[in-house]
Design an enzyme around this catalytic site. Structure first.
Site, short mmCIF file in Angstrom:
data_model
loop_
_atom_site.label_atom_id
_atom_site.label_comp_id
_atom_site.label_asym_id
_atom_site.label_seq_id
_atom_site.Cartn_x
_atom_site.Cartn_y
_atom_site.Cartn_z
N GLU A 75 4.20 10.75 -0.62
CA GLU A 75 3.10 10.07 0.06
C GLU A 75 2.39 10.98 1.06
O GLU A 75 1.24 10.71 1.45
CB GLU A 75 3.62 8.82 0.80
CG GLU A 75 4.21 7.73 -0.08
CD GLU A 75 5.70 7.93 -0.34
OE1 GLU A 75 6.24 9.01 0.01
OE2 GLU A 75 6.34 7.01 -0.89
N HIS B 189 8.42 18.49 0.82
CA HIS B 189 7.52 18.02 1.88
C HIS B 189 6.57 19.15 2.25
O HIS B 189 7.00 20.21 2.72
CB HIS B 189 8.33 17.56 3.10
CG HIS B 189 9.17 16.35 2.82
ND1 HIS B 189 9.98 15.75 3.74
CD2 HIS B 189 9.29 15.60 1.69
CE1 HIS B 189 10.57 14.70 3.20
NE2 HIS B 189 10.18 14.60 1.94
N THR C 274 15.05 15.50 -10.73
CA THR C 274 14.63 16.86 -10.36
C THR C 274 15.72 17.88 -10.73
O THR C 274 15.52 19.07 -10.56
CB THR C 274 14.38 16.94 -8.84
OG1 THR C 274 15.59 16.59 -8.17
CG2 THR C 274 13.25 16.00 -8.41
N ARG D 102 34.53 9.29 -3.03
CA ARG D 102 35.39 9.88 -2.00
C ARG D 102 36.07 11.17 -2.44
O ARG D 102 37.21 11.44 -2.13
CB ARG D 102 36.44 8.85 -1.53
CG ARG D 102 35.74 7.66 -0.86
CD ARG D 102 36.57 6.44 -0.85
NE ARG D 102 36.75 5.90 -2.17
CZ ARG D 102 37.47 4.81 -2.43
NH1 ARG D 102 38.09 4.18 -1.47
NH2 ARG D 102 37.57 4.36 -3.67
N GLN E 28 11.83 10.90 -0.31
CA GLN E 28 11.52 9.99 -1.42
C GLN E 28 10.69 8.80 -0.89
O GLN E 28 10.00 8.95 0.10
CB GLN E 28 12.79 9.50 -2.14
CG GLN E 28 13.48 10.58 -2.96
CD GLN E 28 14.32 11.54 -2.14
OE1 GLN E 28 15.19 11.14 -1.40
NE2 GLN E 28 14.07 12.82 -2.25
N ARG F 133 5.80 19.32 -11.86
CA ARG F 133 5.41 18.40 -12.94
C ARG F 133 4.15 17.63 -12.54
O ARG F 133 3.98 17.29 -11.36
CB ARG F 133 6.52 17.39 -13.21
CG ARG F 133 7.77 17.99 -13.80
CD ARG F 133 8.87 16.94 -13.95
NE ARG F 133 9.36 16.48 -12.67
CZ ARG F 133 10.29 15.54 -12.51
NH1 ARG F 133 10.82 14.95 -13.57
NH2 ARG F 133 10.71 15.19 -11.32
N PRO F 134 3.28 17.30 -13.52
CA PRO F 134 2.11 16.47 -13.18
C PRO F 134 2.58 15.10 -12.72
O PRO F 134 3.51 14.53 -13.30
CB PRO F 134 1.32 16.37 -14.49
CG PRO F 134 2.16 16.97 -15.54
CD PRO F 134 3.31 17.70 -14.93
N ASP G 265 -9.33 10.91 0.98
CA ASP G 265 -10.38 11.81 0.46
C ASP G 265 -10.35 11.90 -1.07
O ASP G 265 -11.38 12.19 -1.69
CB ASP G 265 -10.21 13.22 1.05
CG ASP G 265 -8.82 13.78 0.80
OD1 ASP G 265 -7.83 13.14 1.22
OD2 ASP G 265 -8.71 14.84 0.15
N SER H 46 -5.48 9.92 6.65
CA SER H 46 -5.43 11.35 6.36
C SER H 46 -6.48 11.67 5.31
O SER H 46 -6.59 10.98 4.29
CB SER H 46 -4.02 11.72 5.87
OG SER H 46 -3.98 13.07 5.49
#
Ligand code: GDP
Ligand code: IMO
Ligand code: MG
Length: 436
Positions: free
Chosen positions: A14, A41, A129, A143, A230, A309-310, A339, A418
């Site tokens: 995001e 990030h 991933t 454990r 995530q 990846r797209p 934007d 943003s």
């Protein structure tokens, strides 16, 4: 003081990293609470771009303390690739990064297991991933995992070897050809060597009992910002299971992943894109398979920060957003990538779901149910390239209306809009202030 939280309300990516970086000057400590190097990030400033996977996004402010919390899982090799990138830019994380002793380690054999399980799922694969996330959290809950604090134990090497052997047995049972599988471009044995070198480097860092450290901080008047990875729709309990990650990505995860009691949580900032994206497999009801989807991918440069990846693109999903707001106790919203919608004549927003003639604003249990149809409301686009410099009032009328439509639909203020990847492309409507 309280702990404020920044987390994602959709399927990840995001823009959490950018926002944590923007918030950092207003806090003393930045603490990542879950996930591992599956996260990517992105932070951009002064013409430079960094992608962080494990290190908190407050690291670019040398005077702020950064903490990798107990809920995070760490691959030392990936961590030190990140450190080396930062060193090349003259940033020295060793000066302001602390690591929880309770954080679990991702072993090379966890990454083999991840690849083994994904291969065994065939068409049903999650689109992981492949950073070893699921197997490492599995070992935590069964454990048997190894923690950062164990690196200082004299018996570490034998514990490492026996866990690795157990993993390799499973890999053999699945007939996974691991000898020919490359991890970050390296065969297993070579990867293991560079991983062990990275472990040595990790041991030079300061390990802490982060739950004591963070509680001492808040009790002595220091402000703490918790950084999620995530997004809520990838949460292990509430996401689109089984197409999820293996941790609690929600505010509750910040409590467990940092050792912070729920009554110490202050403001929860929910970060969402003005549209939706998803990378990997799994249902995505508002996904666009047409030229508009392609346009969003191109305009938003929607390619995974971790895997390249797209990303799949679609319209904003309000039932999903409200679900995420409810689960996280979000107080304030942050809208990213407005934007990317600049060129659109018309913008659609999913307002409810229809099944057999009945409308519901709840997110259905089974998002993959073919009988469910998203119902859309259409809003006019703003067809221009607004600048953040003039503030909210100077934004085009239709962008202001899009924002207030979301505020009405969620009942929450959108504090930040943003308008580009750079730190400076951020319209802050409400002063950023740590909760007391
Ligand atoms: P995170 O995982 O939530 O931190 O997000 P990612 O870094 O994976 O993905 C967000 C992407 O969008 C990155 O490439 C950012 O540089 C970029 N980005 C962030 N905010 C904006 C924005 O407002 N506009 C545009 N065009 N890009 C943005
Ligand atoms: P950030 O923090 C977007 C997705 C993967 C896959 C699923 C499970 O950058 O927002 P895993 O590796 O956890 O086993 O993958 O979750 N995924 C993400 N998608 N952003 C992320 O992190 C993600 N982390 C995992 O694509 O579908
Ligand atoms: Mg990301």
């Amino acid at each position: 003081m309280k702990v404020d939280v920044i987390l994602g309300l959709q399927w990840g990516d995001e823009g959490k990293g950018k926002i944590v970086d923007v918030f950092t000057p207003h806090y003393d400590v930045i603490a990542r609470f879950q996930g591992g190097p599956n996260a990517g990030h992105t932070i951009e400033f002064d013409g430079k771009k960094f992608v962080l996977h494990t290190i908190p996004s407050g690291i670019f402010h040398a005077d702020k303390q950064n903490v990798i919390g107990n809920g995070v899982i760490i691959d030392p090799y990936i961590l030190f690739k990140e450190v080396d990138t930062l060193h090349a830019a003259n940033i020295k994380p060793e000066n302001n990064l602390l690591v929880s002793r309770r954080a679990h380690l991702i072993l090379p054999s966890h990454r083999l297991l991840d690849a083994t399980y994904e291969a065994s799922k065939g068409l049903e694969k999650i689109g992981s991933t492949l950073k070893g996330i699921g197997p490492t959290y599995t070992d935590k809950y069964s454990r048997s995992g190894l923690r950062v604090g164990n690196l200082c134990d004299s018996g570490f090497n034998s514990c490492y070897s026996s866990l690795k052997e157990r993993h390799l047995e499973i890999v053999h049972q699945y007939h996974f050809d691991y000898k020919n599988y490359l991890i970050d471009g390296l065969p297993f044995d070579e990867y293991e060597e560079v991983w062990l070198d990275a472990v040595k480097r990790l041991k030079e860092y300061t390990f802490i009992d982060s739950e004591y450290f963070l509680n001492d901080c808040i009790n002595s008047g220091q402000s703490v910002l918790a950084e999620g990875a995530q997004g809520t729709l990838l949460d292990i309990d509430f996401g689109s299971f089984p197409f999820v990650t293996s941790s609690n990505t929600i505010t509750a995860g910040a409590c467990a992943g940092l050792g912070i009691a729920p009554n110490k949580i202050g403001t929860v900032y929910g970060v969402f894109k003005a549209y939706c994206t998803r990378v990997g497999g799994g249902p995505f009801p508002t996904e666009l398979h047409d030229s508009t989807g392609e346009h969003l991918r191109k305009a938003g440069n929607e390619f995974g920060s971790t895997t390249g990846r797209p990303r799949r693109c679609g319209w904003l999903d309000l039932p999903a957003l409200n679900y995420a707001i409810m689960l996280n106790g979000v107080n304030r919203l942050i809208m990213m990538k407005a934007d990317v919608l600049n060129d659109l004549e018309e913008i659609q927003v999913c307002t409810s779901y229809e099944k057999e003639g009945c409308l519901s604003s709840h997110l259905p249990f089974n998002l993959a149910d073919k009988g469910i149809q998203p119902v859309y409301h259409s809003l006019p686009g703003w067809n221009s390239e607004p600048d953040v410099a003039g503030g909210f009032d100077a934004l085009p009328k239709n962008l202001k209306e899009y924002t207030s439509y979301i505020e009405t639909a969620t009942g929450l203020p959108v504090d930040i809009i943003s308008m580009g990847p750079d730190r400076t492309q951020t319209l802050v409507r409400e002063e950023i202030k740590a909760s007391v």
